[in-house]
Design a protein around this motif. Structure first.
Motif, PDB file in Angstrom:
ATOM      1  N   MET A 146      11.047 -13.662 -36.123  1.00 13.48           N
ATOM      2  CA  MET A 146      12.228 -13.028 -36.720  1.00 13.48           C
ATOM      3  C   MET A 146      12.527 -11.699 -36.036  1.00 13.48           C
ATOM      4  O   MET A 146      13.687 -11.390 -35.756  1.00 13.48           O
ATOM      5  CB  MET A 146      12.021 -12.827 -38.231  1.00 13.48           C
ATOM      6  CG  MET A 146      12.076 -14.131 -39.006  1.00 13.48           C
ATOM      7  SD  MET A 146      11.654 -14.057 -40.787  1.00 13.48           S
ATOM      8  CE  MET A 146      11.921 -12.423 -41.290  1.00 13.48           C
ATOM      9  N   ILE A 147      11.509 -10.919 -35.743  1.00 11.91           N
ATOM     10  CA  ILE A 147      11.705  -9.639 -35.061  1.00 11.91           C
ATOM     11  C   ILE A 147      12.300  -9.877 -33.675  1.00 11.91           C
ATOM     12  O   ILE A 147      13.246  -9.205 -33.276  1.00 11.91           O
ATOM     13  CB  ILE A 147      10.362  -8.853 -34.967  1.00 11.91           C
ATOM     14  CG1 ILE A 147       9.946  -8.370 -36.355  1.00 11.91           C
ATOM     15  CG2 ILE A 147      10.479  -7.692 -33.995  1.00 11.91           C
ATOM     16  CD1 ILE A 147       8.524  -7.838 -36.433  1.00 11.91           C
ATOM     17  N   ASN A 148      11.751 -10.847 -32.940  1.00 14.20           N
ATOM     18  CA  ASN A 148      12.254 -11.151 -31.607  1.00 14.20           C
ATOM     19  C   ASN A 148      13.701 -11.639 -31.651  1.00 14.20           C
ATOM     20  O   ASN A 148      14.509 -11.265 -30.803  1.00 14.20           O
ATOM     21  CB  ASN A 148      11.372 -12.206 -30.921  1.00 14.20           C
ATOM     22  CG  ASN A 148      10.039 -11.650 -30.502  1.00 14.20           C
ATOM     23  OD1 ASN A 148       9.858 -10.433 -30.385  1.00 14.20           O
ATOM     24  ND2 ASN A 148       9.080 -12.531 -30.305  1.00 14.20           N
ATOM     25  N   ASP A 149      14.027 -12.464 -32.648  1.00 17.55           N
ATOM     26  CA  ASP A 149      15.401 -12.939 -32.795  1.00 17.55           C
ATOM     27  C   ASP A 149      16.347 -11.772 -33.062  1.00 17.55           C
ATOM     28  O   ASP A 149      17.459 -11.724 -32.526  1.00 17.55           O
ATOM     29  CB  ASP A 149      15.509 -13.970 -33.925  1.00 17.55           C
ATOM     30  CG  ASP A 149      14.841 -15.285 -33.570  1.00 17.55           C
ATOM     31  OD1 ASP A 149      14.506 -15.505 -32.384  1.00 17.55           O
ATOM     32  OD2 ASP A 149      14.653 -16.113 -34.488  1.00 17.55           O
ATOM     33  N   ASN A 150      15.912 -10.818 -33.904  1.00 17.53           N
ATOM     34  CA  ASN A 150      16.739  -9.642 -34.183  1.00 17.53           C
ATOM     35  C   ASN A 150      16.922  -8.778 -32.942  1.00 17.53           C
ATOM     36  O   ASN A 150      18.003  -8.268 -32.683  1.00 17.53           O
ATOM     37  CB  ASN A 150      16.125  -8.801 -35.304  1.00 17.53           C
ATOM     38  CG  ASN A 150      16.370  -9.392 -36.674  1.00 17.53           C
ATOM     39  OD1 ASN A 150      17.264 -10.205 -36.858  1.00 17.53           O
ATOM     40  ND2 ASN A 150      15.550  -9.014 -37.636  1.00 17.53           N
ATOM     41  N   LEU A 151      15.861  -8.618 -32.165  1.00 14.67           N
ATOM     42  CA  LEU A 151      15.953  -7.837 -30.936  1.00 14.67           C
ATOM     43  C   LEU A 151      16.889  -8.505 -29.920  1.00 14.67           C
ATOM     44  O   LEU A 151      17.644  -7.817 -29.240  1.00 14.67           O
ATOM     45  CB  LEU A 151      14.563  -7.647 -30.310  1.00 14.67           C
ATOM     46  CG  LEU A 151      13.610  -6.716 -31.066  1.00 14.67           C
ATOM     47  CD1 LEU A 151      12.221  -6.760 -30.434  1.00 14.67           C
ATOM     48  CD2 LEU A 151      14.155  -5.281 -31.083  1.00 14.67           C
ATOM     49  N   ALA A 152      16.816  -9.828 -29.840  1.00 10.82           N
ATOM     50  CA  ALA A 152      17.681 -10.558 -28.916  1.00 10.82           C
ATOM     51  C   ALA A 152      19.144 -10.443 -29.314  1.00 10.82           C
ATOM     52  O   ALA A 152      20.030 -10.401 -28.457  1.00 10.82           O
ATOM     53  CB  ALA A 152      17.258 -12.011 -28.843  1.00 10.82           C
TER      54      ALA A 152
END
Length: 153
Positions: A146-152
């Protein structure tokens, strides 16, 4: 102890969603590709392992909330006297379902084929111990995703 899938879970067909789909719905409707829409009523409301019947047959899902599945996606009614639903999910993710593909143009699975799968199922106590180790790792992976998706984004 060894069990066939048919002995630990009843595999059920999803149903057409046309009568229950609604913009006001709160119950997720799943197909083999994931979330499709929302419904006004649930097809099933207990923890279940979702298995693709046609299309994306290799992606196993686990749900704990009420849901509806369309006819391209199987859901399971799990015998919780033998296996924890989440444990069955982890077992099913270890099976290469594509090798059991019975479709000619579209990947497909049949209940009869799935029912023959055999698993070595430990006691419920042992399953709980295994899950107590796996769950924190799975939660951390989900959070990181979820964090990576938000960063992307």
């Amino acid at each position: 102890m060894k069990y066939k899938l048919k002995d630990i879970a009843t595999i059920k067909y999803g149903k057409n969603q046309k009568k229950v789909v609604s913009e006001d719905g709160t119950i997720p409707i799943y197909g083999t590709g994931g979330l499709m829409a929302y419904a006004t009523e649930a097809l099933y409301d207990k923890p279940s392992v979702l298995i693709g019947r046609k299309g994306t047959i290799s992606k196993i899902r686990y749900v704990t909330h009420p849901f509806w599945t369309v006819d391209t996606l199987f859901y399971t009614i799990i015998n919780e006297n033998i296996v924890r639903p989440r444990f069955l999910y982890y077992l099913m993710t270890q099976v290469d379902l594509l090798q059991f593909n019975e479709g000619t143009t579209i990947p497909s699975l049949r209940i009869e084929t799935l029912n023959r799968f055999e698993f070595d199922i430990p006691t419920l106590k042992e399953q709980d111990e295994i899950l107590s180790k796996l769950e924190p790792i799975a939660e951390k992976i989900e959070l990181n995703t979820m964090i990576n998706d938000n960063l992307a984004a």
